[in-house]
Design an enzyme around this catalytic site. Structure first.
Site, PDB file in Angstrom:
ATOM      1  N   HIS A  18      19.831 -47.441  75.531  1.00 44.79           N
ATOM      2  CA  HIS A  18      18.778 -48.380  75.115  1.00 44.79           C
ATOM      3  C   HIS A  18      19.396 -49.717  74.684  1.00 44.79           C
ATOM      4  O   HIS A  18      18.875 -50.784  75.018  1.00 44.79           O
ATOM      5  CB  HIS A  18      17.999 -47.813  73.921  1.00 44.79           C
ATOM      6  CG  HIS A  18      17.173 -46.590  74.231  1.00 44.79           C
ATOM      7  ND1 HIS A  18      17.255 -45.438  73.489  1.00 44.79           N
ATOM      8  CD2 HIS A  18      16.230 -46.353  75.180  1.00 44.79           C
ATOM      9  CE1 HIS A  18      16.405 -44.545  73.969  1.00 44.79           C
ATOM     10  NE2 HIS A  18      15.778 -45.066  75.001  1.00 44.79           N
ATOM     11  N   LYS A  42       4.432 -36.352  72.511  1.00 46.74           N
ATOM     12  CA  LYS A  42       5.817 -35.974  72.841  1.00 46.74           C
ATOM     13  C   LYS A  42       6.451 -35.129  71.735  1.00 46.74           C
ATOM     14  O   LYS A  42       7.590 -34.694  71.888  1.00 46.74           O
ATOM     15  CB  LYS A  42       6.662 -37.236  73.060  1.00 46.74           C
ATOM     16  CG  LYS A  42       6.528 -37.828  74.448  1.00 46.74           C
ATOM     17  CD  LYS A  42       7.731 -38.684  74.792  1.00 46.74           C
ATOM     18  CE  LYS A  42       7.856 -38.919  76.284  1.00 46.74           C
ATOM     19  NZ  LYS A  42       9.042 -39.726  76.609  1.00 46.74           N
ATOM     20  N   ARG A  91      17.685 -45.700  85.048  1.00 49.00           N
ATOM     21  CA  ARG A  91      18.997 -45.045  85.122  1.00 49.00           C
ATOM     22  C   ARG A  91      19.266 -44.511  86.513  1.00 49.00           C
ATOM     23  O   ARG A  91      20.386 -44.512  86.998  1.00 49.00           O
ATOM     24  CB  ARG A  91      19.070 -43.873  84.139  1.00 49.00           C
ATOM     25  CG  ARG A  91      19.149 -44.263  82.702  1.00 49.00           C
ATOM     26  CD  ARG A  91      18.885 -43.087  81.823  1.00 49.00           C
ATOM     27  NE  ARG A  91      17.545 -42.555  82.060  1.00 49.00           N
ATOM     28  CZ  ARG A  91      16.945 -41.662  81.291  1.00 49.00           C
ATOM     29  NH1 ARG A  91      17.568 -41.171  80.258  1.00 49.00           N
ATOM     30  NH2 ARG A  91      15.725 -41.240  81.566  1.00 49.00           N
ATOM     31  N   SER A 129      17.689 -39.570  75.265  1.00 54.31           N
ATOM     32  CA  SER A 129      17.416 -39.151  73.880  1.00 54.31           C
ATOM     33  C   SER A 129      17.304 -37.627  73.824  1.00 54.31           C
ATOM     34  O   SER A 129      17.732 -36.997  72.857  1.00 54.31           O
ATOM     35  CB  SER A 129      16.117 -39.782  73.378  1.00 54.31           C
ATOM     36  OG  SER A 129      16.245 -41.173  73.334  1.00 54.31           O
TER      37      SER A 129
HETATM   38  O1  PNS Z   1      10.657 -43.963  76.061  1.00 55.91           O
HETATM   39  P1  PNS Z   1       9.404 -43.374  76.599  1.00 55.91           P
HETATM   40  O2  PNS Z   1       9.025 -42.140  75.830  1.00 55.91           O
HETATM   41  O3  PNS Z   1       9.478 -43.119  78.071  1.00 55.91           O
HETATM   42  O4  PNS Z   1       8.258 -44.477  76.342  1.00 55.91           O
HETATM   43  C1  PNS Z   1       6.937 -44.252  76.723  1.00 55.91           C
HETATM   44  C2  PNS Z   1       6.037 -45.427  76.284  1.00 55.91           C
HETATM   45  C3  PNS Z   1       6.120 -45.646  74.782  1.00 55.91           C
HETATM   46  C4  PNS Z   1       6.484 -46.692  76.980  1.00 55.91           C
HETATM   47  C5  PNS Z   1       4.591 -45.054  76.700  1.00 55.91           C
HETATM   48  O5  PNS Z   1       4.273 -43.821  76.139  1.00 55.91           O
HETATM   49  C6  PNS Z   1       3.562 -46.089  76.257  1.00 55.91           C
HETATM   50  O6  PNS Z   1       3.473 -47.154  76.812  1.00 55.91           O
HETATM   51  N1  PNS Z   1       2.753 -45.754  75.236  1.00 55.91           N
HETATM   52  C7  PNS Z   1       1.713 -46.631  74.734  1.00 55.91           C
HETATM   53  C8  PNS Z   1       0.328 -46.205  75.217  1.00 55.91           C
HETATM   54  C9  PNS Z   1      -0.099 -46.976  76.455  1.00 55.91           C
HETATM   55  O7  PNS Z   1      -0.133 -48.189  76.481  1.00 55.91           O
HETATM   56  N2  PNS Z   1      -0.427 -46.228  77.524  1.00 55.91           N
HETATM   57  C10 PNS Z   1      -0.885 -46.776  78.773  1.00 55.91           C
HETATM   58  C11 PNS Z   1       0.255 -47.259  79.653  1.00 55.91           C
HETATM   59  S1  PNS Z   1       0.687 -46.147  80.904  1.00 55.91           S
END
Ligand code: PNS
Length: 154
Positions: A18, A42, A91, A129
């Site tokens: 990150h 999650k 990645r 993670s």
């Molecule tokens: O690191 P991650 O767990 O892959 O991140 C996921 C994240 C936080 C980017 C995703 O869960 C997110 O955007 N959550 C906010 C809710 C949202 O906006 N959802 C609609 C977009 S698909």
């Protein structure tokens, strides 16, 4: 006018992968706001406050980087911070499908915000993670894979 990107994620915990994305993002953007998502679905190992604290401590020496927690839509967070883009790291090809869906959905929700991807440094393509949590729970050494402030939380 500073060009701002939101770098969203669960950061459970933040890793050197990150951090690499953040440093690459700063080559393109003047300011990065790290959005630490609550993401209850999650079932994160660390609560939101701890995940945010780990991110804060890891970027404390860089005035161009901020960190905030968020619970709603990513596009709303981007608006709130006048961000032009959403920053994500890739990645491997296996990341692409999920990222493509998410970027397309975010574009559907708000046409004005672009998703921008940077390629992770080769040394970190295997870092996630999930593996960090698993290895540290089993007593393995992850000190070369996470920012120093994270170690005391693991
Ligand atoms: O690191 P991650 O767990 O892959 O991140 C996921 C994240 C936080 C980017 C995703 O869960 C997110 O955007 N959550 C906010 C809710 C949202 O906006 N959802 C609609 C977009 S698909």
């Amino acid at each position: 006018m500073k060009r701002t990107a939101i770098y969203p994620g669960t950061f459970d915990p933040i890793t050197l992968g990150h951090m690499d994305v953040i440093h690459r993002g700063l080559k393109v953007f003047d300011r990065i706001v790290i959005g630490v998502a609550e993401n209850p679905k999650k079932c994160p190992m660390f609560d939101l406050d701890t995940r945010l604290a780990m991110v804060h401590e890891s970027v404390a020496d860089n005035p161009a980087v901020e960190a905030v927690a968020f619970t709603g839509l990513l596009v709303d967070l981007a608006h709130e911070h006048h961000a032009a883009a959403l920053l994500r790291g890739l990645r491997a090809a296996s990341d692409f499908e999920y990222e493509f869906q998410m970027a397309t959905m975010n574009r559907h929700l708000d046409e004005r915000i672009e998703s921008v991807f940077v390629m992770a440094r080769e040394d970190y393509t295997f870092v996630s993670s999930r593996f960090i949590r698993e290895i540290s729970e089993m007593g393995g050494d992850v000190s070369a894979l996470v920012p120093k402030p994270v170690l005391k939380h693991l």
